[in-house]
Motif scaffolding. Structure first.
Motif, PDB file in Angstrom:
ATOM      1  N   ASN A  10     -15.630  40.467 -53.162  1.00 30.87           N
ATOM      2  CA  ASN A  10     -14.214  40.518 -53.535  1.00 30.87           C
ATOM      3  C   ASN A  10     -13.992  41.020 -54.956  1.00 30.87           C
ATOM      4  O   ASN A  10     -12.979  41.664 -55.236  1.00 30.87           O
ATOM      5  CB  ASN A  10     -13.586  39.129 -53.378  1.00 30.87           C
ATOM      6  CG  ASN A  10     -13.452  38.719 -51.925  1.00 30.87           C
ATOM      7  OD1 ASN A  10     -13.019  39.496 -51.090  1.00 30.87           O
ATOM      8  ND2 ASN A  10     -13.842  37.487 -51.611  1.00 30.87           N
ATOM      9  N   LEU A  14     -13.964  45.892 -56.117  1.00 31.94           N
ATOM     10  CA  LEU A  14     -12.863  46.350 -56.962  1.00 31.94           C
ATOM     11  C   LEU A  14     -13.385  46.885 -58.293  1.00 31.94           C
ATOM     12  O   LEU A  14     -12.887  47.896 -58.814  1.00 31.94           O
ATOM     13  CB  LEU A  14     -11.885  45.203 -57.206  1.00 31.94           C
ATOM     14  CG  LEU A  14     -11.195  44.625 -55.971  1.00 31.94           C
ATOM     15  CD1 LEU A  14     -10.430  43.361 -56.342  1.00 31.94           C
ATOM     16  CD2 LEU A  14     -10.250  45.645 -55.353  1.00 31.94           C
ATOM     17  N   GLU A  18     -12.917  50.620 -59.919  1.00 33.61           N
ATOM     18  CA  GLU A  18     -12.234  50.776 -61.210  1.00 33.61           C
ATOM     19  C   GLU A  18     -13.103  51.528 -62.209  1.00 33.61           C
ATOM     20  O   GLU A  18     -12.632  52.428 -62.916  1.00 33.61           O
ATOM     21  CB  GLU A  18     -11.858  49.395 -61.753  1.00 33.61           C
ATOM     22  CG  GLU A  18     -11.108  49.454 -63.064  1.00 33.61           C
ATOM     23  CD  GLU A  18     -10.545  48.100 -63.488  1.00 33.61           C
ATOM     24  OE1 GLU A  18     -10.062  48.024 -64.636  1.00 33.61           O
ATOM     25  OE2 GLU A  18     -10.575  47.158 -62.683  1.00 33.61           O
ATOM     26  N   SER A 139      -8.529  34.956 -52.850  1.00 36.27           N
ATOM     27  CA  SER A 139      -9.197  35.493 -51.658  1.00 36.27           C
ATOM     28  C   SER A 139      -9.861  34.420 -50.805  1.00 36.27           C
ATOM     29  O   SER A 139     -10.274  34.696 -49.676  1.00 36.27           O
ATOM     30  CB  SER A 139     -10.236  36.545 -52.059  1.00 36.27           C
ATOM     31  OG  SER A 139     -11.129  36.021 -53.025  1.00 36.27           O
ATOM     32  N   ASP A 167      -6.351  36.063 -58.756  1.00 34.34           N
ATOM     33  CA  ASP A 167      -6.562  37.288 -57.978  1.00 34.34           C
ATOM     34  C   ASP A 167      -7.882  37.908 -58.418  1.00 34.34           C
ATOM     35  O   ASP A 167      -8.077  38.166 -59.618  1.00 34.34           O
ATOM     36  CB  ASP A 167      -5.403  38.251 -58.249  1.00 34.34           C
ATOM     37  CG  ASP A 167      -5.396  39.456 -57.329  1.00 34.34           C
ATOM     38  OD1 ASP A 167      -6.485  39.930 -56.945  1.00 34.34           O
ATOM     39  OD2 ASP A 167      -4.286  39.949 -57.011  1.00 34.34           O
ATOM     40  N   ALA A 169      -8.755  40.784 -58.423  1.00 28.87           N
ATOM     41  CA  ALA A 169      -8.494  42.033 -59.143  1.00 28.87           C
ATOM     42  C   ALA A 169      -8.382  41.790 -60.645  1.00 28.87           C
ATOM     43  O   ALA A 169      -8.768  42.651 -61.448  1.00 28.87           O
ATOM     44  CB  ALA A 169      -7.220  42.693 -58.612  1.00 28.87           C
ATOM     45  N   ARG A 267      -1.835  38.405 -62.180  1.00 24.22           N
ATOM     46  CA  ARG A 267      -1.160  38.737 -60.921  1.00 24.22           C
ATOM     47  C   ARG A 267      -0.846  37.459 -60.137  1.00 24.22           C
ATOM     48  O   ARG A 267      -1.712  36.605 -59.975  1.00 24.22           O
ATOM     49  CB  ARG A 267      -2.054  39.636 -60.066  1.00 24.22           C
ATOM     50  CG  ARG A 267      -2.296  41.036 -60.622  1.00 24.22           C
ATOM     51  CD  ARG A 267      -3.269  41.774 -59.708  1.00 24.22           C
ATOM     52  NE  ARG A 267      -3.443  43.174 -60.061  1.00 24.22           N
ATOM     53  CZ  ARG A 267      -4.394  43.638 -60.871  1.00 24.22           C
ATOM     54  NH1 ARG A 267      -5.249  42.791 -61.431  1.00 24.22           N
ATOM     55  NH2 ARG A 267      -4.499  44.938 -61.126  1.00 24.22           N
ATOM     56  N   ASP A 271       1.114  39.000 -54.909  1.00 19.20           N
ATOM     57  CA  ASP A 271       0.563  40.352 -55.053  1.00 19.20           C
ATOM     58  C   ASP A 271      -0.708  40.500 -54.236  1.00 19.20           C
ATOM     59  O   ASP A 271      -0.927  41.518 -53.574  1.00 19.20           O
ATOM     60  CB  ASP A 271       0.265  40.654 -56.524  1.00 19.20           C
ATOM     61  CG  ASP A 271       1.496  41.035 -57.306  1.00 19.20           C
ATOM     62  OD1 ASP A 271       2.619  40.781 -56.826  1.00 19.20           O
ATOM     63  OD2 ASP A 271       1.349  41.580 -58.418  1.00 19.20           O
ATOM     64  N   TRP A 272      -1.554  39.473 -54.304  1.00 21.61           N
ATOM     65  CA  TRP A 272      -2.800  39.515 -53.520  1.00 21.61           C
ATOM     66  C   TRP A 272      -2.472  39.573 -52.024  1.00 21.61           C
ATOM     67  O   TRP A 272      -3.092  40.338 -51.273  1.00 21.61           O
ATOM     68  CB  TRP A 272      -3.663  38.293 -53.834  1.00 21.61           C
ATOM     69  CG  TRP A 272      -4.929  38.289 -53.036  1.00 21.61           C
ATOM     70  CD1 TRP A 272      -6.108  38.891 -53.350  1.00 21.61           C
ATOM     71  CD2 TRP A 272      -5.128  37.686 -51.747  1.00 21.61           C
ATOM     72  NE1 TRP A 272      -7.032  38.712 -52.345  1.00 21.61           N
ATOM     73  CE2 TRP A 272      -6.456  37.966 -51.355  1.00 21.61           C
ATOM     74  CE3 TRP A 272      -4.316  36.935 -50.902  1.00 21.61           C
ATOM     75  CZ2 TRP A 272      -6.984  37.519 -50.144  1.00 21.61           C
ATOM     76  CZ3 TRP A 272      -4.843  36.486 -49.697  1.00 21.61           C
ATOM     77  CH2 TRP A 272      -6.160  36.782 -49.322  1.00 21.61           C
ATOM     78  N   THR A 274       0.211  40.750 -50.526  1.00 17.02           N
ATOM     79  CA  THR A 274       0.753  42.064 -50.163  1.00 17.02           C
ATOM     80  C   THR A 274      -0.357  43.076 -49.954  1.00 17.02           C
ATOM     81  O   THR A 274      -0.340  43.862 -48.989  1.00 17.02           O
ATOM     82  CB  THR A 274       1.717  42.561 -51.256  1.00 17.02           C
ATOM     83  OG1 THR A 274       2.822  41.642 -51.351  1.00 17.02           O
ATOM     84  CG2 THR A 274       2.248  43.940 -50.931  1.00 17.02           C
ATOM     85  N   ARG A 275      -1.360  43.072 -50.838  1.00 18.90           N
ATOM     86  CA  ARG A 275      -2.459  44.048 -50.725  1.00 18.90           C
ATOM     87  C   ARG A 275      -3.365  43.761 -49.539  1.00 18.90           C
ATOM     88  O   ARG A 275      -4.036  44.655 -49.031  1.00 18.90           O
ATOM     89  CB  ARG A 275      -3.296  44.059 -52.013  1.00 18.90           C
ATOM     90  CG  ARG A 275      -2.540  44.489 -53.249  1.00 18.90           C
ATOM     91  CD  ARG A 275      -3.488  44.913 -54.369  1.00 18.90           C
ATOM     92  NE  ARG A 275      -4.631  44.024 -54.517  1.00 18.90           N
ATOM     93  CZ  ARG A 275      -4.636  42.914 -55.248  1.00 18.90           C
ATOM     94  NH1 ARG A 275      -3.532  42.536 -55.901  1.00 18.90           N
ATOM     95  NH2 ARG A 275      -5.714  42.174 -55.353  1.00 18.90           N
ATOM     96  N   ASN A 276      -3.422  42.505 -49.109  1.00 21.69           N
ATOM     97  CA  ASN A 276      -4.370  42.119 -48.071  1.00 21.69           C
ATOM     98  C   ASN A 276      -3.692  41.655 -46.781  1.00 21.69           C
ATOM     99  O   ASN A 276      -4.343  41.058 -45.913  1.00 21.69           O
ATOM    100  CB  ASN A 276      -5.273  40.992 -48.597  1.00 21.69           C
ATOM    101  CG  ASN A 276      -6.174  41.474 -49.728  1.00 21.69           C
ATOM    102  OD1 ASN A 276      -7.196  42.093 -49.490  1.00 21.69           O
ATOM    103  ND2 ASN A 276      -5.764  41.197 -50.957  1.00 21.69           N
TER     104      ASN A 276
END
Length: 281
Positions: A10, A14, A18, A139, A167, A169, A267, A271-272, A274-276
């Motif tokens: 996880n 990412l 990046e 996650s 998050d 991220a 975040r 937000d997490w 929405t992305r997943n």
């Protein structure tokens, strides 16, 4: 060159993306062969942090080393100083270790003892080091994906106990900064989300994102332990339930370190989600 262990997880997945997008030379390390591709220009290497010697050839020519432990935490293992010695011999100058907030707040489990051992080895390595201590991961809610998809329900204990879940991220963003920028040497960052949020509210946020009702079912500690024991050793189950059910005040606090390092707020859980969201459909 930056060597990233745990590159398919996880955080690591990412982080690899990046770093690659920023033009860094990256070696993505995993225990097993990759099931899917990596970003363009990223090289894969197979190695296991349970066997430090397997990492030696991967570190040849590396400037920075990202250490993320997983199964290695469930046993005594090889002395952590050996891994840092191998890194130093390879010419690594900078190391970033993902530890846990609980390494600073809890002292009663084998995994946290192992993390503290790695933290001490990193601090004493003579390298430029940064330690990341994240709290619980957003996650972790992936564990709810199957019952949400099949029953539109979440089964979890301590539904009204709030923790500032983070998050992954944000962890990856801070790791990238520490691996590539000056000013982070000798720092230990506690990484949390922007607010303490209950499991019940997390389920509501997933429900809102889906546009469908998701029912939260509050498990007893005993029922949760039985469920978790299917994929966790008993000591880890009990330690996890202690944190979820009776967190220390410091474990419920929001850390300022995300904003301090990234110059933006952490975040939020939404937000997490929405992305997943596809994982829960």
């Amino acid at each position: 060159m930056i060597v990233v262990t745990g590159a398919t997880g996880n955080i690591g997945r990412l982080l690899v993306t990046e770093l690659a997008e920023a033009g860094q030379e990256v070696v993505a390390v995993s225990r097993r062969p990759l099931a899917s591709g990596l970003p363009e220009g990223v090289r894969h290497a197979q190695a296991d942090l349970g066997d430090f010697e397997s990492v030696r050839p991967v570190l040849a020519g590396a400037d920075a080393f990202f250490i993320l432990l997983a199964g290695e935490l469930n046993g005594p293992g090889e002395p952590a100083v050996n891994l840092l010695g191998i890194a130093k011999e390879a010419g690594v100058k900078r190391v970033v270790l993902v530890s846990s907030q609980l390494a600073g707040t809890r002292s009663d489990t084998l995994s946290h003892n192992r993390l503290r051992e790695f933290e001490a080895a990193v601090r004493e390595s003579g390298l430029e080091w940064t330690i990341l201590r994240p709290g619980g991961f957003a996650s972790n809610s992936f564990a709810w994906a199957d019952p949400i998809r099949t029953q539109r329900s979440v089964f979890h204990p301590f539904g009204d106990v709030a923790l500032p879940v983070v998050d992954p991220a944000d962890i990856a963003d801070i790791a990238a900064a520490a691996l590539t920028q000056d000013g982070h040497a000798g720092q230990t960052y506690v990484i949390t989300g922007p607010e303490a949020i209950t499991p019940r509210r997390q389920a509501e946020i997933i429900s809102e994102a889906l546009g469908e009702q998701v029912t939260y079912v509050d498990l007893t500690r005993e029922a949760a332990a039985e469920q978790m024991s299917q994929f966790m050793p008993p000591p880890v189950v009990e330690g996890t339930l202690d944190v979820l059910g009776s967190p220390l005040p410091v474990e419920q606090q929001v850390s300022p370190d995300v904003e301090k390092v990234l110059l933006r707020p952490a975040r939020p859980f939404g937000d997490w989600v929405t992305r997943n969201l596809p994982a829960f459909r």
